[in-house]
Design a protein around this motif. Structure first.
Motif, PDB file in Angstrom:
ATOM      1  N   GLN A  89      66.649 -15.398  11.923  1.00  0.00           N
ATOM      2  CA  GLN A  89      65.715 -15.555  10.809  1.00  0.00           C
ATOM      3  C   GLN A  89      64.471 -14.679  10.929  1.00  0.00           C
ATOM      4  OE1 GLN A  89      66.506 -17.485   8.025  1.00  0.00           O
ATOM      5  NE2 GLN A  89      68.454 -17.411   9.132  1.00  0.00           N
ATOM      6  N   GLU A  90      64.372 -13.855  11.970  1.00  0.00           N
ATOM      7  CA  GLU A  90      63.197 -13.005  12.146  1.00  0.00           C
ATOM      8  C   GLU A  90      63.494 -11.593  11.649  1.00  0.00           C
ATOM      9  OE1 GLU A  90      61.321 -15.220  16.101  1.00  0.00           O
ATOM     10  OE2 GLU A  90      61.930 -13.111  16.209  1.00  0.00           O
ATOM     11  N   LEU A  91      62.570 -11.049  10.904  1.00  0.00           N
ATOM     12  CA  LEU A  91      62.679  -9.666  10.456  1.00  0.00           C
ATOM     13  C   LEU A  91      62.040  -8.762  11.501  1.00  0.00           C
ATOM     14  CD1 LEU A  91      63.403  -7.683   8.076  1.00  0.00           C
ATOM     15  CD2 LEU A  91      60.969  -7.866   7.442  1.00  0.00           C
ATOM     16  N   VAL A  92      62.829  -7.901  12.125  1.00  0.00           N
ATOM     17  CA  VAL A  92      62.276  -6.901  13.029  1.00  0.00           C
ATOM     18  C   VAL A  92      61.571  -5.833  12.195  1.00  0.00           C
ATOM     19  CG1 VAL A  92      62.860  -4.998  14.580  1.00  0.00           C
ATOM     20  CG2 VAL A  92      63.868  -7.249  14.939  1.00  0.00           C
ATOM     21  N   ILE A  93      60.333  -5.531  12.540  1.00  0.00           N
ATOM     22  CA  ILE A  93      59.595  -4.452  11.882  1.00  0.00           C
ATOM     23  C   ILE A  93      59.398  -3.357  12.919  1.00  0.00           C
ATOM     24  CG2 ILE A  93      57.493  -3.796  10.660  1.00  0.00           C
ATOM     25  CD1 ILE A  93      57.201  -6.686   9.763  1.00  0.00           C
ATOM     26  N   SER A  94      60.225  -2.321  12.809  1.00  0.00           N
ATOM     27  CA  SER A  94      60.176  -1.213  13.757  1.00  0.00           C
ATOM     28  C   SER A  94      59.130  -0.200  13.315  1.00  0.00           C
ATOM     29  CB  SER A  94      61.546  -0.544  13.853  1.00  0.00           C
ATOM     30  OG  SER A  94      61.464   0.653  14.606  1.00  0.00           O
ATOM     31  N   LEU A  95      58.341   0.261  14.282  1.00  0.00           N
ATOM     32  CA  LEU A  95      57.287   1.240  13.989  1.00  0.00           C
ATOM     33  C   LEU A  95      57.743   2.669  14.266  1.00  0.00           C
ATOM     34  CD1 LEU A  95      54.432   0.258  13.020  1.00  0.00           C
ATOM     35  CD2 LEU A  95      55.739  -1.504  14.200  1.00  0.00           C
ATOM     36  N   GLU A  96      59.033   2.890  14.510  1.00  0.00           N
ATOM     37  CA  GLU A  96      59.508   4.184  14.982  1.00  0.00           C
ATOM     38  C   GLU A  96      59.278   5.336  14.004  1.00  0.00           C
ATOM     39  OE1 GLU A  96      63.616   3.626  15.846  1.00  0.00           O
ATOM     40  OE2 GLU A  96      64.127   2.951  13.823  1.00  0.00           O
ATOM     41  N   ARG A  97      59.159   5.027  12.713  1.00  0.00           N
ATOM     42  CA  ARG A  97      58.937   6.104  11.738  1.00  0.00           C
ATOM     43  C   ARG A  97      57.457   6.464  11.593  1.00  0.00           C
ATOM     44  NH1 ARG A  97      61.918   4.422   6.334  1.00  0.00           N
ATOM     45  NH2 ARG A  97      61.485   6.586   5.752  1.00  0.00           N
ATOM     46  N   LEU A  98      56.570   5.663  12.144  1.00  0.00           N
ATOM     47  CA  LEU A  98      55.141   5.994  12.144  1.00  0.00           C
ATOM     48  C   LEU A  98      54.860   6.807  13.405  1.00  0.00           C
ATOM     49  CD1 LEU A  98      55.293   3.336  10.310  1.00  0.00           C
ATOM     50  CD2 LEU A  98      52.878   3.074  10.869  1.00  0.00           C
ATOM     51  N   ASN A  99      55.154   8.097  13.365  1.00  0.00           N
ATOM     52  CA  ASN A  99      55.135   8.887  14.597  1.00  0.00           C
ATOM     53  C   ASN A  99      54.323  10.173  14.489  1.00  0.00           C
ATOM     54  OD1 ASN A  99      56.792  10.357  12.914  1.00  0.00           O
ATOM     55  ND2 ASN A  99      58.656  10.037  14.106  1.00  0.00           N
ATOM     56  N   SER A 100      53.266  10.150  13.685  1.00  0.00           N
ATOM     57  CA  SER A 100      52.448  11.354  13.499  1.00  0.00           C
ATOM     58  C   SER A 100      51.196  11.331  14.364  1.00  0.00           C
ATOM     59  CB  SER A 100      52.021  11.489  12.033  1.00  0.00           C
ATOM     60  OG  SER A 100      53.139  11.659  11.194  1.00  0.00           O
ATOM     61  N   VAL A 101      50.819  12.507  14.851  1.00  0.00           N
ATOM     62  CA  VAL A 101      49.493  12.695  15.442  1.00  0.00           C
ATOM     63  C   VAL A 101      48.556  13.030  14.286  1.00  0.00           C
ATOM     64  CG1 VAL A 101      48.066  14.105  16.967  1.00  0.00           C
ATOM     65  CG2 VAL A 101      50.392  13.457  17.671  1.00  0.00           C
ATOM     66  N   ILE A 111      42.056  11.454  20.462  1.00  0.00           N
ATOM     67  CA  ILE A 111      43.236  11.755  19.674  1.00  0.00           C
ATOM     68  C   ILE A 111      43.552  10.527  18.835  1.00  0.00           C
ATOM     69  CG2 ILE A 111      44.789  11.028  21.547  1.00  0.00           C
ATOM     70  CD1 ILE A 111      46.785  13.162  20.545  1.00  0.00           C
ATOM     71  N   THR A 112      43.825  10.743  17.537  1.00  0.00           N
ATOM     72  CA  THR A 112      44.152   9.650  16.621  1.00  0.00           C
ATOM     73  C   THR A 112      45.635   9.748  16.269  1.00  0.00           C
ATOM     74  OG1 THR A 112      41.910   9.754  15.703  1.00  0.00           O
ATOM     75  CG2 THR A 112      43.559   8.522  14.455  1.00  0.00           C
ATOM     76  N   VAL A 113      46.380   8.663  16.503  1.00  0.00           N
ATOM     77  CA  VAL A 113      47.832   8.717  16.377  1.00  0.00           C
ATOM     78  C   VAL A 113      48.361   7.499  15.638  1.00  0.00           C
ATOM     79  CG1 VAL A 113      48.042  10.011  18.534  1.00  0.00           C
ATOM     80  CG2 VAL A 113      48.246   7.517  18.566  1.00  0.00           C
ATOM     81  N   ASP A 114      49.571   7.654  15.088  1.00  0.00           N
ATOM     82  CA  ASP A 114      50.314   6.513  14.579  1.00  0.00           C
ATOM     83  C   ASP A 114      50.809   5.669  15.745  1.00  0.00           C
ATOM     84  OD1 ASP A 114      50.030   7.304  11.956  1.00  0.00           O
ATOM     85  OD2 ASP A 114      52.052   8.140  11.770  1.00  0.00           O
ATOM     86  N   ALA A 115      51.027   4.395  15.478  1.00  0.00           N
ATOM     87  CA  ALA A 115      51.450   3.486  16.539  1.00  0.00           C
ATOM     88  C   ALA A 115      52.854   3.770  17.043  1.00  0.00           C
ATOM     89  CB  ALA A 115      51.371   2.039  16.050  1.00  0.00           C
ATOM     90  N   GLY A 116      53.686   4.417  16.223  1.00  0.00           N
ATOM     91  CA  GLY A 116      55.048   4.698  16.644  1.00  0.00           C
ATOM     92  C   GLY A 116      55.208   5.963  17.455  1.00  0.00           C
ATOM     93  N   CYS A 117      54.120   6.661  17.734  1.00  0.00           N
ATOM     94  CA  CYS A 117      54.197   7.880  18.543  1.00  0.00           C
ATOM     95  C   CYS A 117      54.690   7.544  19.955  1.00  0.00           C
ATOM     96  CB  CYS A 117      52.833   8.552  18.634  1.00  0.00           C
ATOM     97  SG  CYS A 117      52.369   9.497  17.176  1.00  0.00           S
ATOM     98  N   ILE A 118      55.626   8.338  20.441  1.00  0.00           N
ATOM     99  CA  ILE A 118      56.102   8.199  21.816  1.00  0.00           C
ATOM    100  C   ILE A 118      54.991   8.644  22.763  1.00  0.00           C
ATOM    101  CG2 ILE A 118      57.833   8.951  23.488  1.00  0.00           C
ATOM    102  CD1 ILE A 118      58.979   7.228  21.261  1.00  0.00           C
ATOM    103  N   LEU A 119      54.782   7.901  23.828  1.00  0.00           N
ATOM    104  CA  LEU A 119      53.701   8.211  24.763  1.00  0.00           C
ATOM    105  C   LEU A 119      53.784   9.652  25.270  1.00  0.00           C
ATOM    106  CD1 LEU A 119      51.364   7.600  26.669  1.00  0.00           C
ATOM    107  CD2 LEU A 119      52.989   6.446  28.198  1.00  0.00           C
ATOM    108  N   GLU A 120      54.967  10.094  25.641  1.00  0.00           N
ATOM    109  CA  GLU A 120      55.104  11.449  26.162  1.00  0.00           C
ATOM    110  C   GLU A 120      54.687  12.490  25.133  1.00  0.00           C
ATOM    111  OE1 GLU A 120      58.116  13.253  29.294  1.00  0.00           O
ATOM    112  OE2 GLU A 120      59.103  12.816  27.385  1.00  0.00           O
ATOM    113  N   ASN A 121      54.980  12.249  23.870  1.00  0.00           N
ATOM    114  CA  ASN A 121      54.587  13.196  22.825  1.00  0.00           C
ATOM    115  C   ASN A 121      53.074  13.242  22.650  1.00  0.00           C
ATOM    116  OD1 ASN A 121      57.285  13.748  22.398  1.00  0.00           O
ATOM    117  ND2 ASN A 121      57.488  12.350  20.654  1.00  0.00           N
ATOM    118  N   VAL A 122      52.426  12.108  22.818  1.00  0.00           N
ATOM    119  CA  VAL A 122      50.960  12.083  22.761  1.00  0.00           C
ATOM    120  C   VAL A 122      50.375  12.895  23.913  1.00  0.00           C
ATOM    121  CG1 VAL A 122      48.925  10.594  22.922  1.00  0.00           C
ATOM    122  CG2 VAL A 122      50.890   9.873  21.556  1.00  0.00           C
TER     123      VAL A 122
END
Length: 475
Positions: A89-101, A111-122
């Motif tokens: 009954q839980e809706l998973v909300i994935s942040l993977e598409r919020l991946n912009s610097v 540095i200001t980033v989206d929450a879905g940014c991969i740490l290594e990319n930051v």
């Protein structure tokens, strides 16, 4: 007529597009397990919003229709905090598409980033501007900044740079009712009343969904020196650490405690590794110093080791003379984790005690565990510079899988009882999630429970945001 789940998901698909809502079991398989291989259940669906506005609209609609939400990052958690419940009954909300610097300011060192940014990319984006984002984790190739914030991530460099709490200057958060709280001012000093953003750091997605952040950068380090040392005891490790903190000052970047068994596990997991020193030693230290500018790190490290050997704290050592050799030494730290995982189900902990208490704690905890389970195997390693110890336990090899869970739970309770005597923490970096909820609640005073519950109720009165993590879900 009440809206059905299918109707709700159809409307979300109209909002996010067909690829923005996943329902097929094959498509959602990777969203129901974490790095450790833990799997709890199946979500209602997986929503994949592409920006803050879409996250806010998804959350608003969930709030209107009383649908529970599970914010999810890079699947690298270890306490089942971002896994969907078994009730479907839980809706998973994935942040993977919020991946912009969004922006980098090398003069302000932010540095200001989206929450879905991969740490290594930051980290790579910061390096392009001669800066460094110093958070360093084994999972940095997959973990996301939002998850790092939600769990107040620590990692290898805490003794120099602090936890994620010290590296965040601003946040953008979607609250449980869909409103957006934005504080992305990039200020290094701001003393205006209550610091609201600190409530979201370490909240594990229970108070809102982080969608953006301003992170603190450091000057890019231009040189580093790494050493792997053999020592006779944990006390010698602590003595050497005290000396290193004084002689190397703030240039000390990492100081890792590693038992002999972890070296063996690393070699088992990565056969190309060879024993790093001519002889085997009970304990090892993997340490690193790093700097910018004309500082002779080699001389600093050599002088430190000379003192350590004179005092018989250091018995032998290997010093990396190149980045390649340094990476080879750090490979032991990375491969030993895979070696543990290959042993199957085992107890993982991330406890902390005062740094000076580490030797006595390791002794007392080991005696307690071995008295209860003589055939188990203790793997105690961790970050000496912040008192964070991973006191892990491998169950007896001959024990049936059906018996391991109860046995490890009993050993964990015994271990935590010893930890209480040292006024330590049951979670130094992984968080509470679901797996540590019971021992966490058992150690809260009535006043603490009242305050913690009050914060949760204020932000999430319906109890829809990541229910059942940290605190029990509402009935």
């Amino acid at each position: 007529m009440a809206m059905t789940n299918d109707d709700f998901l159809d409307r979300l698909s109209t909002l996010l597009g067909e690829s923005g809502v996943l329902r097929d079991p094959n498509d959602i398989a990777r969203y129901v397990s974490d790095w450790a291989g833990d799997t709890l259940g199946t979500p209602l669906a997986v929503a994949r919003p592409a920006n803050t506005e879409q996250v806010a609209e998804v959350v608003r609609r969930c709030s209107e229709h009383d649908i529970a939400m599970t914010p999810q990052g890079g699947h690298s958690g270890l306490v089942a905090g971002a896994l969907p419940a078994a009730n479907g009954q839980e809706l998973v909300i994935s942040l993977e598409r919020l991946n912009s610097v969004r922006a980098i300011d090398p003069v302000n060192f932010t540095i200001t980033v989206d929450a879905g940014c991969i740490l290594e990319n930051v980290k790579l984006a910061a390096a392009e501007h001669d800066c460094d984002f110093p958070l360093s984790l084994g999972a940095q190739g997959s973990c996301q900044i939002g998850g790092n914030i939600a769990t107040n991530a620590g990692g290898l460099n805490v003794l120099r740079y602090g936890m994620m709490r010290e590296l965040v200057l601003g946040l953008e958060v979607v609250l449980p009712d869909g409103r957006v709280w934005e504080s992305l001012d990039a200020l290094h000093k701001d003393n205006r009343g209550y610091d609201l953003q600190q409530l979201f750091l370490g909240s594990e997605g229970t108070l809102g969904i982080v969608t953006g952040a301003v992170l603190k950068l450091s000057p890019r380090l231009t040189q580093n020196r790494t050493a792997l040392l053999g020592l006779p005891s944990v006390q010698a490790v602590i003595d050497l650490y005290g000396l290193a903190r004084r002689d190397c000052c703030d240039l000390l970047t990492a100081f890792e405690l590693i038992p002999r068994r972890c070296i063996e596990l690393a070699i088992e997991a990565t056969p190309e590794l060879r024993d790093p020193l001519e002889s085997a030693y009970p304990w090892y230290v993997l340490m690193e110093v790093a700097a910018t500018g004309p500082i002779d790190l080699s001389a600093m490290l050599e002088q430190l080791l000379e003192k350590g050997m004179e005092r018989e704290w250091v018995l032998d050592g290997a010093l990396a003379s190149s980045d390649t050799q340094s990476a080879q030494l750090w490979q032991f730290r990375e491969s030993m984790l895979e070696g543990q995982r290959r042993r199957g189900k085992h107890l993982r902990t991330d406890i902390s005690v005062p740094i000076s208490a580490l030797p006595d704690f390791v002794t007392q905890a080991s005696e307690t565990v071995m008295a209860a389970s003589p055939e188990c195997e203790i793997i105690a390693y961790g970050h000496v510079g912040d008192g964070n110890l991973h006191f892990n336990i491998l169950p007896p090899m001959a024990m049936a899988d059906s018996e391991k869970k109860a046995h490890l739970h009993d050993l964990e309770e015994r271990l935590f009882d010893v930890l209480d005597d040292f006024h330590g923490s049951i979670s130094a970096e992984h968080g509470i999630g679901r797996t540590k909820q019971a021992p966490y609640l058992a150690r809260l005073s009535p006043l603490e429970q009242e305050l913690v519950q009050g914060v949760k109720t204020l932000f999430d009165p319906k109890g829809l945001m990541n229910p059942g993590r940290i605190l029990p879900a509402d009935d």
